[in-house]
Design an enzyme around this catalytic site. Structure first.
Site, PDB file in Angstrom:
ATOM      1  N   SER A  90       1.020  -1.105   0.068  1.00  0.00           N
ATOM      2  CA  SER A  90       0.213   0.286  -0.104  1.00  0.00           C
ATOM      3  C   SER A  90       0.929   1.180  -0.155  1.00  0.00           C
ATOM      4  O   SER A  90       2.163   1.512   0.506  1.00  0.00           O
ATOM      5  CB  SER A  90      -1.162  -0.169   1.222  1.00  0.00           C
ATOM      6  N   GLY A  91       0.484   2.609  -0.642  1.00  0.00           N
ATOM      7  CA  GLY A  91       0.520   3.939   0.128  1.00  0.00           C
ATOM      8  C   GLY A  91       0.861   4.033   1.426  1.00  0.00           C
ATOM      9  O   GLY A  91       0.918   5.597   1.187  1.00  0.00           O
ATOM     10  N   ASP A  92      -0.346   3.908   1.867  1.00  0.00           N
ATOM     11  CA  ASP A  92      -0.525   4.242   3.729  1.00  0.00           C
ATOM     12  C   ASP A  92      -0.094   3.584   4.574  1.00  0.00           C
ATOM     13  O   ASP A  92      -0.177   1.182   3.973  1.00  0.00           O
ATOM     14  CB  ASP A  92      -1.840   5.187   3.179  1.00  0.00           C
ATOM     15  N   ASP A  93      -1.702   2.354   5.070  1.00  0.00           N
ATOM     16  CA  ASP A  93      -1.107   2.073   6.908  1.00  0.00           C
ATOM     17  C   ASP A  93      -1.798   1.004   6.170  1.00  0.00           C
ATOM     18  O   ASP A  93      -2.447   0.395   5.434  1.00  0.00           O
ATOM     19  CB  ASP A  93      -2.169   2.495   7.486  1.00  0.00           C
TER      20      ASP A  93
END
Ligand code: NAG
Ligand code: NAG
Ligand code: NAG
Ligand code: NAG
Length: 286
Positions: free
Chosen positions: A69-72
């Site tokens: 992912s690009g986030d958590d």
């Protein structure tokens, strides 16, 4: 991509989910949630593509998931500032097992930043992360109130990390200006043990709040090997208190060393651990 609200006895299993426009799997105001065997794939530079976000949920078990992912990879939430306080629904009794995460700009498991209904009793084990910004990150700020407490993490294997441990008391994003500037969150009872991390830039950045220290932090049996270009200050600690045992590199003085301490991990079983997965099937037509 998948959002479920006000539901009980949910199972989401054996799916591959690709390129969600926002958070991938978001169970909200729900209980008895089983999430098993998901493969979640987003470009590592995509914004807001959290993998799995249990939000104001009770009794949740997340197992055997692989998230890029690009986030958590997982973000545990419970509402934002005065809105979350008013709704008052915590996330509690959450189990996370056998998660593998790749997320160069975010956390393997984040607690917050929306935590204004409270987060309590999170048990995570057998966590693997590769090329990820941080292992566990607590995100909070003045105005968010509530608590993050009774957090237990053991057996993490981490490779190529910016930070192993990160706590931020100044995550100052607010929905509007009506938050209470005198309302402090309570962060306490945070237990991390049995962790091996390699190619790490910084061991820990632990930033409490001046008027509201984060307390009861326990870190034991942790071996961190540094990258070729490590930070000069490996343990950057402010406004926190706790203990460490058998941790390298040498922790900060706010986390004094004690001999032979094993940080807590609960031994009781949560009811959600004894719920069996069902095999999902499509209706057969004659
Ligand atoms: C170690 O981490 C750096 C980034 O800090 C990365 O460029 C490098 O490829 C990593 N090395 C290995 C052996 O994984
Ligand atoms: C320390 O952590 C390692 C890695 O998880 C584990 O193999 C080992 O058994 C732990 N040692 C103790 C004394 O718990
Ligand atoms: C330590 O962390 C604080 C935030 O908590 C940051 O402002 C400061 O620059 C850091 N210090 C170093 C030397 O990295
Ligand atoms: C998930 O897939 C595996 C492998 O195909 C299968 O053994 C298992 O029964 C499936 N689980 C569920 C809950 O459908």
């Amino acid at each position: 991509m998948i959002e479920i609200q006000y539901s009980n006895k949910i199972q989401i299993s054996n799916l591959t989910l690709i390129n969600s426009p926002s958070w991938f799997v978001h169970p909200t105001y729900s209980s008895d949630v089983l999430i098993h065997g998901l493969t979640i794939l987003a470009p590592i530079d995509s914004p807001n593509t959290d993998g799995i976000d249990p939000d104001s949920c009770t009794n949740t078990r997340i197992e055997d998931c692989f998230v890029v992912s690009g986030d958590d990879c997982i973000a545990v939430k419970s509402g934002w500032d005065q809105y979350g306080i008013k709704f008052g629904m915590p996330t509690r009794h959450l189990i996370i097992r056998r998660l593998t995460c790749i997320s160069p700009d975010s956390a393997t498991i984040a607690l917050g930043s929306e935590m204004s209904g409270g987060i309590q009793d999170v048990r995570a084990e057998d966590i693997t992360a590769i090329n990820t910004q941080s292992g566990i990150r607590i995100k909070t700020a003045i105005g968010r109130v509530a608590y993050v407490k009774d957090i237990y993490v053991r057996r993490m294997t981490l490779t190529t990390m910016k930070w192993v441990f990160w706590m931020s008391g100044s995550y100052n994003q607010h929905p509007d200006t009506n938050f209470d500037p005198k309302a402090f969150p309570e962060i306490k009872g945070i237990n991390y043990r049995d962790i091996v991390a390699t190619n790490v830039t910084g061991a820990a950045r632990l930033e409490g709040i001046a008027q509201d220290h984060f307390t009861g932090i326990c870190i034991s049996n942790v071996t961190i090997s540094l990258s070729k270009t490590p930070k000069e200050l490996q343990w950057n600690c402010t406004n926190i208190a706790g203990v460490t045992s058998n941790v390298t590199p040498e922790p900060c003085h706010l986390l004094p060393k004690k001999e032979k301490v094993d940080c807590a991990f609960p031994e009781d079983r949560l009811p959600i651990e004894d719920v069996h997965l069902k095999t999902c099937c499509t209706t057969k037509t004659a």
